[in-house]
Enzyme design. Sequence first.
Site, PDB file in Angstrom:
ATOM      1  N   LYS A 111       0.817  -1.217   0.000  1.00  0.00           N
ATOM      2  CA  LYS A 111       0.000   0.000   0.000  1.00  0.00           C
ATOM      3  C   LYS A 111       0.847   1.263   0.000  1.00  0.00           C
ATOM      4  O   LYS A 111       0.470   2.273  -0.600  1.00  0.00           O
ATOM      5  CB  LYS A 111      -0.947   0.015   1.207  1.00  0.00           C
ATOM      6  CG  LYS A 111      -2.099  -0.942   1.041  1.00  0.00           C
ATOM      7  CD  LYS A 111      -3.255  -0.593   1.967  1.00  0.00           C
ATOM      8  CE  LYS A 111      -4.447  -1.500   1.693  1.00  0.00           C
ATOM      9  NZ  LYS A 111      -5.445  -1.464   2.756  1.00  0.00           N
ATOM     10  N   LYS A 194      -8.049 -11.091  -6.673  1.00  0.00           N
ATOM     11  CA  LYS A 194      -9.241 -11.213  -5.841  1.00  0.00           C
ATOM     12  C   LYS A 194     -10.347 -10.251  -6.268  1.00  0.00           C
ATOM     13  O   LYS A 194     -10.047  -9.138  -6.689  1.00  0.00           O
ATOM     14  CB  LYS A 194      -8.850 -10.891  -4.389  1.00  0.00           C
ATOM     15  CG  LYS A 194      -9.155 -12.000  -3.422  1.00  0.00           C
ATOM     16  CD  LYS A 194      -8.648 -11.706  -2.025  1.00  0.00           C
ATOM     17  CE  LYS A 194      -9.449 -10.649  -1.323  1.00  0.00           C
ATOM     18  NZ  LYS A 194      -9.242 -10.663   0.143  1.00  0.00           N
ATOM     19  N   LYS A 197     -13.405  -4.370  -3.973  1.00  0.00           N
ATOM     20  CA  LYS A 197     -14.212  -3.166  -4.168  1.00  0.00           C
ATOM     21  C   LYS A 197     -13.378  -2.018  -4.716  1.00  0.00           C
ATOM     22  O   LYS A 197     -13.917  -1.013  -5.164  1.00  0.00           O
ATOM     23  CB  LYS A 197     -14.949  -2.766  -2.894  1.00  0.00           C
ATOM     24  CG  LYS A 197     -14.183  -2.839  -1.611  1.00  0.00           C
ATOM     25  CD  LYS A 197     -15.134  -2.623  -0.426  1.00  0.00           C
ATOM     26  CE  LYS A 197     -14.449  -2.969   0.887  1.00  0.00           C
ATOM     27  NZ  LYS A 197     -15.340  -2.915   2.024  1.00  0.00           N
TER      28      LYS A 197
END
Length: 328
Positions: A111, A194, A197
């Site tokens: 991240k 995966k 969202k």
Amino acid sequence: MGIVLSGVQPTGNLHLGNYLGAINNWVKMQHEHESLFCIVDLHAITVRQNSNELRESVLSVAAAYIACGIDPKKSAIFCQSAVREHTELAWILSCNAPIGWLNRMTQFKEKAGKNREKAALGLYSYPVLMAADILLYKATHVPVGDDQKQHLELARDIAGAFNRNYETELFPSPEPIIIGDTTRIMSLRDGTSKMSKSDPSDNSRINLTDNTDLIAKKFRKAKSDMEEGISYDVEKRPEVSNLIGIYSALSNLSRDEIINKYANAGMAEFKSDLTTIAVEKLSKISSTIKELRENQDYLEEILSAGRDKARAIANTTMQEVRDLVGLR
Ligand code: TRP
């Protein structure tokens, strides 16, 4: 009987991956254990959020939990920031967590990317807050996706470090319940990543609020491959294998049963049946989410009741922690 705790961040819409890969499992666990399901808004703000959207999203996630089958009479549904003890315990745990352990966290590395110097301290200490979420309730079972496995191991290590430092057995070691590969739901556009969202393509996921037409369109457009028929091989046919996995999770048929059923059928027929099954299951969920969202007072009541239940436990734990640490 143990104590189950898990959580989802209130960012964006919940999707089929959240449902089949996580919440569906919680629904089963709530009958066997005392359960707490948290909506982790403090984790969400490790990335900049729009404040109005964040506030609204907490209600949407609460609605989705209930629509998916979490029974608010059985389980506490609550918002993380409403129970202040989460942040207090996170601070104390951070004083017992060596930087070396945090430096190993792969999610932070991903991240933060290249510009690690500019990454927020909160993004770095995110897993310590997650450990606090878990240990505050002395949770024994923590169902998470395998991307959170490392954070859970850290929570176990931090529990051990605190217990050792303060010569106590206050915190039990939380058991990770890793949701198996059969229910690992992948993107409809790329069978190797995966369902998420944050994927920019809405066609990559089925949102729990999608209507029938949209669900049908997304499955019709779902990526497959050049091979004929359907067969399960995650390496060679990741997309088709994912669709079989989704079919299986939605229908309770095994992969082999599905493959036999479609031995002489084409991809179109398989996808069309998959759509029917998905619509059947999801239309109930999406209409319930919609109904609940229109009844904000009810959702607020559920969140208040969940908060009170969570606070009662959190208070007791924090009293013990403060005594051990020597805080007044
Ligand atoms: N970090 C988890 C995720 O992004 C969410 C989370 C926060 C969580 N606190 C938790 C999950 C405690 C389980 C237990 O998926």
